[in-house]
Design a protein around this motif. Sequence first.
Motif, mmCIF file in Angstrom:
data_model
loop_
_atom_site.group_PDB
_atom_site.id
_atom_site.type_symbol
_atom_site.label_atom_id
_atom_site.label_comp_id
_atom_site.label_asym_id
_atom_site.label_seq_id
_atom_site.Cartn_x
_atom_site.Cartn_y
_atom_site.Cartn_z
ATOM 1 N N ILE A 168 0.797 -1.231 0.033
ATOM 2 C CA ILE A 168 -0.228 0.120 0.100
ATOM 3 C C ILE A 168 0.879 1.196 0.203
ATOM 4 C CG2 ILE A 168 -1.699 1.301 1.060
ATOM 5 C CD1 ILE A 168 -2.622 -1.478 0.116
ATOM 6 N N ALA A 169 0.517 1.937 -1.089
ATOM 7 C CA ALA A 169 1.351 3.436 -1.052
ATOM 8 C C ALA A 169 1.250 4.122 0.301
ATOM 9 C CB ALA A 169 0.920 4.267 -2.169
ATOM 10 N N PRO A 170 2.535 4.916 0.633
ATOM 11 C CA PRO A 170 2.429 5.455 1.998
ATOM 12 C C PRO A 170 1.500 6.680 1.903
ATOM 13 C CG PRO A 170 4.803 5.188 1.197
ATOM 14 C CD PRO A 170 3.678 4.692 -0.113
ATOM 15 N N ARG A 171 1.053 6.990 0.913
ATOM 16 C CA ARG A 171 -0.177 8.128 0.903
ATOM 17 C C ARG A 171 -1.433 7.718 1.254
ATOM 18 N NH1 ARG A 171 1.094 7.165 -4.535
ATOM 19 N NH2 ARG A 171 -0.589 6.116 -5.682
ATOM 20 N N ASP A 172 -1.619 6.414 1.253
ATOM 21 C CA ASP A 172 -3.043 5.871 1.490
ATOM 22 C C ASP A 172 -2.837 5.361 2.842
ATOM 23 O OD1 ASP A 172 -4.091 6.125 -1.184
ATOM 24 O OD2 ASP A 172 -2.834 4.452 -1.814
ATOM 25 N N SER A 173 -3.854 5.560 3.789
ATOM 26 C CA SER A 173 -4.065 5.066 5.129
ATOM 27 C C SER A 173 -4.632 3.849 4.842
ATOM 28 C CB SER A 173 -4.780 6.053 5.893
ATOM 29 O OG SER A 173 -4.072 7.390 6.066
ATOM 30 N N ALA A 174 -4.071 2.678 5.871
ATOM 31 C CA ALA A 174 -4.630 1.473 6.026
ATOM 32 C C ALA A 174 -4.168 0.905 7.142
ATOM 33 C CB ALA A 174 -4.434 0.707 4.628
ATOM 34 N N VAL A 175 -4.879 -0.176 7.605
ATOM 35 C CA VAL A 175 -4.691 -0.866 9.095
ATOM 36 C C VAL A 175 -5.131 -2.207 8.732
ATOM 37 C CG1 VAL A 175 -5.058 -1.329 11.418
ATOM 38 C CG2 VAL A 175 -4.679 1.001 10.177
ATOM 39 N N LEU A 176 -4.277 -3.267 9.073
ATOM 40 C CA LEU A 176 -4.502 -4.741 9.121
ATOM 41 C C LEU A 176 -4.507 -5.130 10.351
ATOM 42 C CD1 LEU A 176 -3.870 -7.341 6.294
ATOM 43 C CD2 LEU A 176 -3.691 -7.747 8.513
ATOM 44 N N THR A 177 -5.370 -5.655 10.976
ATOM 45 C CA THR A 177 -5.169 -6.226 12.332
ATOM 46 C C THR A 177 -5.552 -7.760 12.419
ATOM 47 O OG1 THR A 177 -5.780 -3.900 13.538
ATOM 48 C CG2 THR A 177 -6.141 -5.967 14.723
ATOM 49 N N VAL A 178 -4.746 -8.587 12.934
ATOM 50 C CA VAL A 178 -5.192 -9.763 13.216
ATOM 51 C C VAL A 178 -5.813 -10.017 14.609
ATOM 52 C CG1 VAL A 178 -4.342 -12.168 13.494
ATOM 53 C CG2 VAL A 178 -3.356 -10.769 11.918
ATOM 54 N N GLY A 179 -7.186 -10.148 14.680
ATOM 55 C CA GLY A 179 -7.743 -9.819 16.070
ATOM 56 C C GLY A 179 -7.790 -11.183 16.729
ATOM 57 N N ARG A 180 -7.860 -12.256 15.878
ATOM 58 C CA ARG A 180 -8.175 -13.629 16.765
ATOM 59 C C ARG A 180 -7.529 -14.738 15.782
ATOM 60 N NH1 ARG A 180 -14.297 -15.325 17.102
ATOM 61 N NH2 ARG A 180 -14.162 -15.311 14.993
ATOM 62 N N ILE A 181 -6.716 -15.779 16.578
ATOM 63 C CA ILE A 181 -6.246 -17.142 16.115
ATOM 64 C C ILE A 181 -6.741 -18.136 16.931
ATOM 65 C CG2 ILE A 181 -4.091 -18.459 15.421
ATOM 66 C CD1 ILE A 181 -2.810 -15.967 15.300
ATOM 67 N N GLU A 182 -7.520 -19.125 16.432
ATOM 68 C CA GLU A 182 -8.067 -20.263 16.937
ATOM 69 C C GLU A 182 -7.489 -21.532 16.328
ATOM 70 O OE1 GLU A 182 -12.230 -20.018 16.795
ATOM 71 O OE2 GLU A 182 -12.263 -18.578 18.702
ATOM 72 N N ALA A 183 -6.987 -22.517 17.118
ATOM 73 C CA ALA A 183 -6.401 -23.795 16.664
ATOM 74 C C ALA A 183 -6.198 -24.711 17.864
ATOM 75 C CB ALA A 183 -5.290 -23.804 15.833
ATOM 76 N N GLY A 184 -6.446 -25.940 17.836
ATOM 77 C CA GLY A 184 -6.088 -27.053 18.637
ATOM 78 C C GLY A 184 -7.310 -27.101 19.796
ATOM 79 N N THR A 185 -7.062 -28.382 20.548
ATOM 80 C CA THR A 185 -7.841 -28.692 21.895
ATOM 81 C C THR A 185 -6.974 -29.090 22.788
ATOM 82 O OG1 THR A 185 -8.018 -30.871 20.833
ATOM 83 C CG2 THR A 185 -9.845 -29.247 20.251
ATOM 84 N N ARG A 186 -5.787 -29.773 22.566
ATOM 85 C CA ARG A 186 -4.883 -30.158 23.650
ATOM 86 C C ARG A 186 -3.441 -30.059 23.195
ATOM 87 N NH1 ARG A 186 -6.412 -35.943 26.165
ATOM 88 N NH2 ARG A 186 -4.596 -35.149 27.428
ATOM 89 N N HIS A 187 -2.573 -30.080 24.358
ATOM 90 C CA HIS A 187 -0.976 -30.048 24.015
ATOM 91 C C HIS A 187 -0.398 -30.786 23.035
ATOM 92 C CE1 HIS A 187 -1.896 -28.279 28.153
ATOM 93 N NE2 HIS A 187 -1.228 -27.634 28.278
#
Length: 417
Positions: free
Chosen positions: A232-251
């Motif tokens: 994304i060009a520096p002149r264009d404002s943008a945000v990408l947020t990873v808000g959640r990751i889910e995986a697995g049930t046990r160690h």
Amino acid sequence: MTSAAARTALDLTADLPVPALEDFYRDLHRHPELSLHEHRTAAALADRFRTAGLDTVTGIGGTGVVGILRNGDGPVVLLRADMDALPVTEATGLAYASEKPGVMHACGHDLHVTWLAGAAAALAAGRDAWSGTLIVVGQPAEETGEGAAAMIEDHLYQRFPPPDVLLAQHAAPGPVGFYAHRPGLIMSASTDIDIVVHGRGGHGSRPESTVDPVVTAAYLVTRLQTVVSREIAPRDSAVLTVGRIEAGTRHNIIPAEARISLNLRTQSEEVRERMIAAIRRIAAGECLAAGCPREPEVTVGNSFPATVNDPDTDRRVAAVHGDVFGAGTILDPGPAMGSEDFPLLAEDDTPYSYWFVTSTPPDVWDAAPGSDLMEKFAAVPSNHSPHFAPDPSTIAPGVRTLVSGALAYLVSPAGLS
């Protein structure tokens, strides 16, 4: 010279029942309700509308509330407040803190409802001073982006007159006493994206027999950080947020899939589409590199449009606010990366103005570290924080902003120019 709208607004709000409004606000804060479940809040607001003498209808779009006051010839002005709370555990320590575990008015919508109730009552009591039609809307589910669309789909503008102008405001961090206006773009678009990474599960002791989606998801999260910085060009404002990751049930179990939830903030449709394309490409590439048995699922979910104030409308409202509060109180904050569903109420490109009311308590602001405005702004609790607690002293000013904004049109009913 003070405008007629400002003089009228000051007259109509000179004797606001501030203690009663403060009690109303604290009660709303104690009893927050999540999106599309705002039954108690809606009932309380509807009662205020009816008491003020407005014809009131509930249940629009689920829990939406609409009050209308027809008062002669003139424009139709719509004032809107959102009503929903957030799944946040309150940590303010307030004496009137939320009594509902895990739910809090962390965005100030309880304050918005209070402002709207006060404005409806003031305008109804002073109807001899203006002419036109007032519509006040308590909107559900702003936080999930569902409420405005639900009210429109429930025939809001077939059941009530379509507005000539829409007005709304939002509590925001900042020293009490400022009103942030911006002609044009004031808030960004928001897009939710979900990614499912498909691996091949198995025993944690035999990773060679699996395709680990957790490792792939970790690489994917890291790689996604380059979308904004490298695509994304520096002149264009943008945000990408990873808000959640889910995986697995046990160690000791390597799962068969991992899920990632993203949120994008953009200020143009071109940048949004470019980011979505990049996310699809990166997800496919990382899964291919890992040997995943299936391509990833990339789903574009809820979205909010950009909030773009009609320049003439916003300048007109800002000018009246300057007359009411003083010219030094009006500021242009630049476009925010936050998002709103309020523009969805503006069918057929109805002009609107959306502004911010600063609400950080003076003692909190003064104690915040930093030597300038922006440093302190970054240090005080923001919307969605468990510590977010607007100052109740903003109740009367917030009522005046709505009243004066409406009167910018209703005291001169011939002119929406």
